[in-house]
Design a protein around this motif. Structure first.
Motif, PDB file in Angstrom:
ATOM      1  N   PRO A   1     -26.649   6.864 -52.183  1.00  0.00           N
ATOM      2  CA  PRO A   1     -27.325   8.174 -52.221  1.00  0.00           C
ATOM      3  C   PRO A   1     -28.624   8.198 -51.434  1.00  0.00           C
ATOM      4  CG  PRO A   1     -27.441   7.082 -54.365  1.00  0.00           C
ATOM      5  CD  PRO A   1     -26.478   6.295 -53.534  1.00  0.00           C
ATOM      6  N   SER A   2     -29.286   7.062 -51.322  1.00  0.00           N
ATOM      7  CA  SER A   2     -30.515   7.015 -50.517  1.00  0.00           C
ATOM      8  C   SER A   2     -30.210   7.273 -49.051  1.00  0.00           C
ATOM      9  CB  SER A   2     -31.209   5.660 -50.677  1.00  0.00           C
ATOM     10  OG  SER A   2     -31.670   5.480 -52.004  1.00  0.00           O
ATOM     11  N   ALA A   3     -29.084   6.734 -48.575  1.00  0.00           N
ATOM     12  CA  ALA A   3     -28.687   6.980 -47.181  1.00  0.00           C
ATOM     13  C   ALA A   3     -28.388   8.450 -46.952  1.00  0.00           C
ATOM     14  CB  ALA A   3     -27.469   6.122 -46.826  1.00  0.00           C
ATOM     15  N   VAL A   4     -27.692   9.075 -47.900  1.00  0.00           N
ATOM     16  CA  VAL A   4     -27.391  10.505 -47.778  1.00  0.00           C
ATOM     17  C   VAL A   4     -28.673  11.325 -47.824  1.00  0.00           C
ATOM     18  CG1 VAL A   4     -26.193  12.462 -48.824  1.00  0.00           C
ATOM     19  CG2 VAL A   4     -25.061  10.226 -48.724  1.00  0.00           C
ATOM     20  N   ASN A   5     -29.542  11.016 -48.769  1.00  0.00           N
ATOM     21  CA  ASN A   5     -30.787  11.771 -48.907  1.00  0.00           C
ATOM     22  C   ASN A   5     -31.667  11.653 -47.666  1.00  0.00           C
ATOM     23  OD1 ASN A   5     -30.149  12.653 -51.476  1.00  0.00           O
ATOM     24  ND2 ASN A   5     -31.178  10.942 -52.487  1.00  0.00           N
ATOM     25  N   GLU A   6     -31.673  10.482 -47.037  1.00  0.00           N
ATOM     26  CA  GLU A   6     -32.528  10.279 -45.873  1.00  0.00           C
ATOM     27  C   GLU A   6     -31.945  10.882 -44.605  1.00  0.00           C
ATOM     28  OE1 GLU A   6     -34.790   6.708 -43.362  1.00  0.00           O
ATOM     29  OE2 GLU A   6     -33.570   6.208 -45.133  1.00  0.00           O
ATOM     30  N   PHE A   7     -30.636  10.718 -44.400  1.00  0.00           N
ATOM     31  CA  PHE A   7     -30.063  11.073 -43.105  1.00  0.00           C
ATOM     32  C   PHE A   7     -29.191  12.323 -43.115  1.00  0.00           C
ATOM     33  CE2 PHE A   7     -30.675   6.390 -42.848  1.00  0.00           C
ATOM     34  CZ  PHE A   7     -31.654   6.403 -41.867  1.00  0.00           C
ATOM     35  N   ASP A   8     -28.807  12.799 -44.270  1.00  0.00           N
ATOM     36  CA  ASP A   8     -28.005  14.023 -44.350  1.00  0.00           C
ATOM     37  C   ASP A   8     -28.379  14.788 -45.620  1.00  0.00           C
ATOM     38  OD1 ASP A   8     -26.173  15.945 -43.640  1.00  0.00           O
ATOM     39  OD2 ASP A   8     -24.414  14.816 -44.286  1.00  0.00           O
ATOM     40  N   PRO A   9     -29.628  15.171 -45.744  1.00  0.00           N
ATOM     41  CA  PRO A   9     -30.111  15.735 -47.015  1.00  0.00           C
ATOM     42  C   PRO A   9     -29.502  17.086 -47.373  1.00  0.00           C
ATOM     43  CG  PRO A   9     -31.774  15.955 -45.307  1.00  0.00           C
ATOM     44  CD  PRO A   9     -30.690  15.093 -44.728  1.00  0.00           C
ATOM     45  N   ASP A  10     -28.843  17.739 -46.432  1.00  0.00           N
ATOM     46  CA  ASP A  10     -28.264  19.049 -46.721  1.00  0.00           C
ATOM     47  C   ASP A  10     -26.925  18.958 -47.441  1.00  0.00           C
ATOM     48  OD1 ASP A  10     -30.430  20.215 -45.397  1.00  0.00           O
ATOM     49  OD2 ASP A  10     -29.421  20.092 -43.453  1.00  0.00           O
ATOM     50  N   ARG A  11     -26.374  17.764 -47.565  1.00  0.00           N
ATOM     51  CA  ARG A  11     -25.094  17.613 -48.259  1.00  0.00           C
ATOM     52  C   ARG A  11     -25.298  16.862 -49.575  1.00  0.00           C
ATOM     53  NH1 ARG A  11     -23.363  16.869 -42.854  1.00  0.00           N
ATOM     54  NH2 ARG A  11     -21.817  18.404 -42.165  1.00  0.00           N
ATOM     55  N   GLN A  12     -24.299  17.054 -50.453  1.00  0.00           N
ATOM     56  CA  GLN A  12     -24.402  16.461 -51.782  1.00  0.00           C
ATOM     57  C   GLN A  12     -23.640  15.141 -51.864  1.00  0.00           C
ATOM     58  OE1 GLN A  12     -23.499  20.580 -52.904  1.00  0.00           O
ATOM     59  NE2 GLN A  12     -24.274  20.054 -54.920  1.00  0.00           N
TER      60      GLN A  12
ATOM     61  N   GLU B   1     -21.567  24.019 -50.552  1.00  0.00           N
ATOM     62  CA  GLU B   1     -22.262  23.618 -51.781  1.00  0.00           C
ATOM     63  C   GLU B   1     -21.232  23.235 -52.834  1.00  0.00           C
ATOM     64  OE1 GLU B   1     -25.128  25.705 -55.196  1.00  0.00           O
ATOM     65  OE2 GLU B   1     -24.339  26.884 -53.518  1.00  0.00           O
ATOM     66  N   LEU B   2     -21.449  22.136 -53.513  1.00  0.00           N
ATOM     67  CA  LEU B   2     -20.676  21.781 -54.692  1.00  0.00           C
ATOM     68  C   LEU B   2     -21.381  22.383 -55.906  1.00  0.00           C
ATOM     69  CD1 LEU B   2     -18.428  20.231 -56.172  1.00  0.00           C
ATOM     70  CD2 LEU B   2     -19.947  18.236 -56.205  1.00  0.00           C
ATOM     71  N   VAL B   3     -20.711  23.317 -56.548  1.00  0.00           N
ATOM     72  CA  VAL B   3     -21.340  24.072 -57.639  1.00  0.00           C
ATOM     73  C   VAL B   3     -21.022  23.409 -58.972  1.00  0.00           C
ATOM     74  CG1 VAL B   3     -21.520  26.307 -58.789  1.00  0.00           C
ATOM     75  CG2 VAL B   3     -21.147  26.195 -56.307  1.00  0.00           C
ATOM     76  N   ARG B   4     -22.086  23.043 -59.684  1.00  0.00           N
ATOM     77  CA  ARG B   4     -21.968  22.381 -60.981  1.00  0.00           C
ATOM     78  C   ARG B   4     -22.789  23.187 -61.973  1.00  0.00           C
ATOM     79  NH1 ARG B   4     -19.568  19.292 -62.705  1.00  0.00           N
ATOM     80  NH2 ARG B   4     -20.741  17.412 -63.167  1.00  0.00           N
ATOM     81  N   GLU B   5     -22.123  24.131 -62.644  1.00  0.00           N
ATOM     82  CA  GLU B   5     -22.812  25.023 -63.574  1.00  0.00           C
ATOM     83  C   GLU B   5     -22.067  25.069 -64.901  1.00  0.00           C
ATOM     84  OE1 GLU B   5     -24.531  28.258 -60.280  1.00  0.00           O
ATOM     85  OE2 GLU B   5     -22.726  28.726 -61.472  1.00  0.00           O
ATOM     86  N   ASP B   6     -22.826  25.184 -65.978  1.00  0.00           N
ATOM     87  CA  ASP B   6     -22.208  25.357 -67.296  1.00  0.00           C
ATOM     88  C   ASP B   6     -21.485  26.704 -67.347  1.00  0.00           C
ATOM     89  OD1 ASP B   6     -23.252  22.952 -68.095  1.00  0.00           O
ATOM     90  OD2 ASP B   6     -25.011  23.823 -69.082  1.00  0.00           O
ATOM     91  N   ASP B   7     -20.297  26.701 -67.950  1.00  0.00           N
ATOM     92  CA  ASP B   7     -19.556  27.939 -68.142  1.00  0.00           C
ATOM     93  C   ASP B   7     -18.847  27.876 -69.485  1.00  0.00           C
ATOM     94  OD1 ASP B   7     -17.305  26.315 -67.741  1.00  0.00           O
ATOM     95  OD2 ASP B   7     -17.031  26.956 -65.670  1.00  0.00           O
ATOM     96  N   GLU B   8     -17.970  28.855 -69.740  1.00  0.00           N
ATOM     97  CA  GLU B   8     -17.320  28.936 -71.048  1.00  0.00           C
ATOM     98  C   GLU B   8     -16.324  27.810 -71.279  1.00  0.00           C
ATOM     99  OE1 GLU B   8     -15.097  31.508 -68.107  1.00  0.00           O
ATOM    100  OE2 GLU B   8     -17.184  31.118 -68.688  1.00  0.00           O
ATOM    101  N   VAL B   9     -15.923  27.107 -70.222  1.00  0.00           N
ATOM    102  CA  VAL B   9     -14.958  26.009 -70.349  1.00  0.00           C
ATOM    103  C   VAL B   9     -15.665  24.667 -70.491  1.00  0.00           C
ATOM    104  CG1 VAL B   9     -13.029  24.812 -69.241  1.00  0.00           C
ATOM    105  CG2 VAL B   9     -13.245  27.302 -69.026  1.00  0.00           C
ATOM    106  N   GLY B  10     -16.720  24.497 -69.775  1.00  0.00           N
ATOM    107  CA  GLY B  10     -17.439  23.234 -69.757  1.00  0.00           C
ATOM    108  C   GLY B  10     -18.482  23.269 -68.666  1.00  0.00           C
ATOM    109  N   ARG B  11     -18.181  22.583 -67.551  1.00  0.00           N
ATOM    110  CA  ARG B  11     -19.079  22.597 -66.404  1.00  0.00           C
ATOM    111  C   ARG B  11     -18.246  22.700 -65.147  1.00  0.00           C
ATOM    112  NH1 ARG B  11     -23.677  18.069 -64.793  1.00  0.00           N
ATOM    113  NH2 ARG B  11     -25.015  19.447 -63.584  1.00  0.00           N
ATOM    114  N   SER B  12     -18.599  23.623 -64.287  1.00  0.00           N
ATOM    115  CA  SER B  12     -17.774  23.890 -63.106  1.00  0.00           C
ATOM    116  C   SER B  12     -17.823  22.729 -62.121  1.00  0.00           C
ATOM    117  CB  SER B  12     -18.238  25.170 -62.417  1.00  0.00           C
ATOM    118  OG  SER B  12     -19.523  24.989 -61.832  1.00  0.00           O
ATOM    119  N   PHE B  13     -16.817  22.691 -61.253  1.00  0.00           N
ATOM    120  CA  PHE B  13     -16.772  21.750 -60.143  1.00  0.00           C
ATOM    121  C   PHE B  13     -15.981  22.445 -59.035  1.00  0.00           C
ATOM    122  CE2 PHE B  13     -15.570  18.283 -57.474  1.00  0.00           C
ATOM    123  CZ  PHE B  13     -16.424  17.216 -57.719  1.00  0.00           C
ATOM    124  N   TYR B  14     -16.701  23.155 -58.186  1.00  0.00           N
ATOM    125  CA  TYR B  14     -16.008  23.828 -57.088  1.00  0.00           C
ATOM    126  C   TYR B  14     -16.932  23.924 -55.890  1.00  0.00           C
ATOM    127  CZ  TYR B  14     -18.519  28.215 -58.183  1.00  0.00           C
ATOM    128  OH  TYR B  14     -19.485  29.166 -58.406  1.00  0.00           O
TER     129      TYR B  14
END
Length: 859
Positions: free
Chosen positions: A498-509, A332-345
């Motif tokens: 993104p449509s190709a990803v959503n249709e054929f590999d929806p479990d990845r971001q 999972e690519l985690v994108r959450e607000d935190d005290e610095v800004g927004r995470s990317f991990y």
């Protein structure tokens, strides 16, 4: 993943006759059509043997019709090749049994690029995209007996020029389309219009060699009733007790029929199901459970466990199988607000993981020359240096299956770019349709690999449009073109891909562009990923990497030339000057030589000769990127990724790579093994305080012993410190701090080294050396270095010792191919180190012939 050929299955099953009462009847026949090919320049009728997979450049080279394109300035004399049309042809025989099958199709896994395919002189396919496969029903034009297959390749430059000249606006490209070197009329940028590997048009580390050819295998498949097209396996539940999965069979049937599906894991059948096939192509799911599952972990965190999945389709015509490896994990690519800004991990199996690695480019400009051994060497080198991620950069290719198989095996996660880089692109319907097929094909092809972590739309296009002046320049010179290019950007990267990803590999971001901040336009340090090129382009010190690191640094780098033994393969002694025509031609960065020289002046004394310059340049690169890696890691968990540019090379060249074209580790590759260590202690000697950061990738705290020493270059201890420390899990913490002013009182900092060692359970797990002055300001002694050489199974074991500091000790032996297990290291006074020179060659008296160099020898 691969379809099991009829021949292979018969071989496998023949070995089971003694213990199995039945051999399954096979429903499909697969024939390889990769031999017996010939090629000729179009209309010249001068046919010569050809290699498939291959390309016209390597075929010409194999027949000695051209010289080595990589040698000296030969590249410039090869630009006529891509202006010509070329033909390939072969014959093959179809027996009665195969010909009697209901369906027969030709499958081209890769045609580069504009190809007209004729079967028995009938046109059956017009291909226009290197990045996808093509399957053509051909029974109606196939003969029982002998058949002829011919592929006519149109010049990609001539086709590109025709599109360019008739397009309503100029599609913005970067300076990496080396149209001048390519001798393109008007120096026109044709690469944005041509769906083939962008790097072949030239880059700031690569040559301009635009290929044509059959670059992937060709097969013919014949079948009755139904064929198993592919299987997509999705994980629904994963915990310690069970993994629940669904494998979706895609089946093409000629009529309605009852069939049996089965799933085997590691040879054991876990599920079977009767299904009613419908005529046409449809999907059929089958659920199964793996008890007590073993998870797939990235390198360094656990086993990259792989199951072998085999799906079977059985009809009245027989049985067909499809195999792929299966890795059970969550990503999972985690994108959450935190005290610095927004995470990317990235979170793997529920755990935040710092991504350590590099950007990866193709291993050769001629793709057919990349052997399985070369792939293994590159990926294993990354794994041996603690990498856990590679970014497949968007200016190369969607890599061959072996690349992803090796990443699966070694636990290397893949940030997968789509093949768009540093260009705007056209947006007319035919282009968008081609991109759709390309995206669908590659997402479907790669989605079963556990190593795939993320799909990314492009490299640096967003940054270029809004940050390099492209938007403003085009709005001034061609406002309608600017509007159309931005619309094309949105159509491709915010819709089609993104449509190709959503249709054929929806479990990845999906991430639209690298770099990018949030869902907006550009990068910033508190959000998204960053390409940090301050050091290379802005002449700021290496230590700048420690300041305000971004959330995830997906590109940064520094150049070096390769070592002399590599330079010898493309240059003559009279070329041994970085300003010679040959060396400049093998330096594609417009600021490259100047940047290397400026930084070298900042950190090192002026090298006395060309060979010394190469050696010091390799150290300069290694020290710079080591500083960057350490800067990113000590900023955990704010920063959670460090992917430097670049791991490998496509030809012998001055570049940002850590492994040169011939597979030789540069100093940087050796340095990454230490900088990416699972547990490390990072000294910071460039502030008012001596700081020691403890960094850990582990998920539990680690009790350790920290030992610090300041020694003079003769080995005398001037200061020491020992302490028990607690290395906190999965983060960075300061475990030592003391003011340098008091610590270094009465110490000549030009003549001392700081030794830092970290032990766990009294076993040394990490050690490094640091200095309080730059290398140019050190008063280094002349060490007496002793060597002892012994023959061992893998080559030669070499033990080196010294009476005084030997800084950046470098060993080389150019007369034999081999690899040193360590190199470019500091050897402290009175210490010895044993390394291995791995080689298959017998060397007489290596001890006398071994070249040893230290920094002190370069001035």
């Amino acid at each position: 993943m691969k379809l099991i050929s009829n021949v292979l299955l018969l071989i496998i099953l023949s070995g089971l006759v003694a213990c199995s009462p039945q051999i399954k009847k096979q429903s499909a026949t697969t024939i390889e059509l990769n031999s017996g090919w010939q090629f000729s320049e179009a209309d010249q009728n001068e046919w010569r043997t050809a290699s498939v997979p291959g390309c016209v450049h390597t075929d010409l080279l194999n027949h000695e019709l051209i010289e080595d394109p990589f040698y000296r300035l030969n590249e410039h004399n090869m630009q006529w090749i891509d202006k010509k049309d070329w033909e390939y042809k072969t014959t093959f025989t179809i027996d009665k049994s195969t010909y009697s099958k209901e369906q027969i199709a030709l499958n081209f896994e890769g045609l580069d690029t504009y190809a007209d395919v004729y079967l028995n002189d009938q046109l059956i396919l017009k291909a226009d995209n290197m990045f996808r496969g093509w399957e053509v029903d051909c029974k109606n034009v196939l003969n029982e007996g002998e058949n002829t297959l011919r592929v006519y390749f149109h010049s990609p430059i001539k086709v590109g020029l025709d599109i360019y000249d008739n397009y309503p606006y100029v599609v913005q490209s970067s300076a990496n389309d080396l149209a001048k070197i390519g001798q393109v009329p008007g120096e026109k940028w044709v690469s944005p219009h041509v769906r083939k590997a962008p790097y072949q048009f030239g880059w700031d580390w690569g040559p301009r060699l635009v290929t044509s050819g059959i670059w992937e295998p060709v097969t013919l498949k014949a079948w009755d009733n139904a064929q198993l097209v592919t299987i997509h396996t999705q994980q629904k539940v994963l915990n310690d007790s069970e993994a629940k999965l669904t494998s979706t069979f895609e089946i093409e049937a000629t009529a309605d029929e009852t069939a049996q599906l089965a799933i085997n894991i590691d040879g054991q059948q876990l599920a079977n199901k009767k299904v009613h096939l419908k005529k046409g192509t449809h999907t059929y799911p089958i659920d199964f459970t793996i008890e007590n599952p073993q998870r797939w972990w990235s390198n360094g965190l656990g086993e990259a466990h792989l199951y072998q999945l085999e799906g079977e389709l059985s009809t009245s015509a027989g049985t067909e199988s499809f195999e792929h490896t299966l890795g059970l994990r969550t990503i999972e690519l985690v994108r959450e607000d935190d005290e610095v800004g927004r995470s990317f991990y990235f979170k793997l199996n529920g755990q935040p993981v710092f991504m350590k690695g590099a950007n990866y480019i193709p291993n050769d400009v001629f793709l057919d020359r990349v052997s399985p051994e070369k792939y293994e060497h590159i990926i294993k080198s990354a794994a041996d240096c603690h990498f856990n991620m590679l970014r497949v950069w968007g200016g190369g290719i969607y890599e061959k299956e072996i690349f992803y198989d090796l990443c699966d095996k070694y636990g290397i996660l893949v940030w997968q770019d789509f093949m768009f880089a540093c260009n705007m692109y056209p947006g007319h319907p035919e282009f968008l349709e081609s991109v759709k097929h390309e995206a669908d094909y590659n997402v479907r092809r790669l989605r079963n690999h556990p190593s795939i972590a993320l799909w990314c739309g492009n490299n640096e296009i967003l940054a270029a449009w809004f940050g390099w002046g492209w938007k403003e320049d085009n709005e001034k010179t061609q406002p309608e073109g600017a509007k159309a290019m931005w619309q094309a950007y949105k159509d491709i990267f915010l819709d089609v891909l993104p449509s190709a990803v959503n249709e054929f590999d929806p479990d990845r971001q999906y991430w639209a562009s690298s770099p990018q901040a949030g869902d907006t336009i550009r990068t910033n340090k508190i959000d998204g990923d960053e390409h940090d090129w301050r050091i290379w382009f802005q002449d700021v010190p290496f230590i700048t990497y420690h300041d305000g690191a971004a959330r995830f640094v997906s590109e940064y780098g520094f150049q070096s030339f390769p070592e002399l033994k590599t330079v010898k393969k493309y240059a003559l002694p009279e070329d041994y000057d970085i300003n010679s025509e040959v060396m400049k031609s093998h330096q594609r960065s417009f600021i490259g030589n100047g940047a290397i020289k400026r930084y070298m002046d900042n950190y090192y004394r002026n090298p006395k000769d060309f060979e010394s310059f190469l050696y010091v340049g390799l150290l300069l690169q290694a020290e710079g990127i080591r500083t960057g890696i350490e800067g990113h890691r000590i900023n955990m968990p704010t920063t959670m990724g460090s992917l430097y540019w670049q791991l490998n090379d496509v030809w012998p060249v001055a570049s940002w790579s850590s492994i040169d074209y011939y597979g030789n580790w540069k100093a940087l590759q050796y340095f990454t093994r230490k900088a990416f260590a699972p547990i490390m202690a990072v000294p910071d000697t460039k502030t008012d305080d001596l700081l020691i950061y403890a960094v850990s990738d582990k998920f539990e705290d680690t009790p350790a012993q920290l030992n610090l020493e300041i020694l003079d270059f003769e080995g005398k201890q001037l200061w020491s410190h020992s302490a028990d420390v607690n290395i906190k899990a999965n983060t960075s913490t300061i475990v030592f701090k003391e003011a340098l002013k008091s610590l270094l009182k009465n110490i000549n900092t030009s003549q001392v080294v700081l030794s830092t060692k970290l032990s766990v359970d009294n076993k040394l797990v990490y050690e490094t050396t640091s200095y309080f002055k730059e290398a140019k300001d050190l008063i280094l002694p002349k060490p007496n270095i002793n060597t002892k050489v012994e023959k061992v199974a893998k080559g030669y074991q070499i033990t080196v010792s010294t009476d005084k500091l030997a800084k950046n000790l470098y060993l080389s032996y150019d007369e034999a191919e081999g690899w040193f297990s360590d190199n470019y290291f500091d050897l402290l006074p009175g210490e010895s180190k044993t390394i291995v020179f791995e080689t298959k060659e017998d060397i007489n008296n290596l001890q006398k012939q071994l070249l040893i160099r230290t920094i002190q020898d370069t001035y």
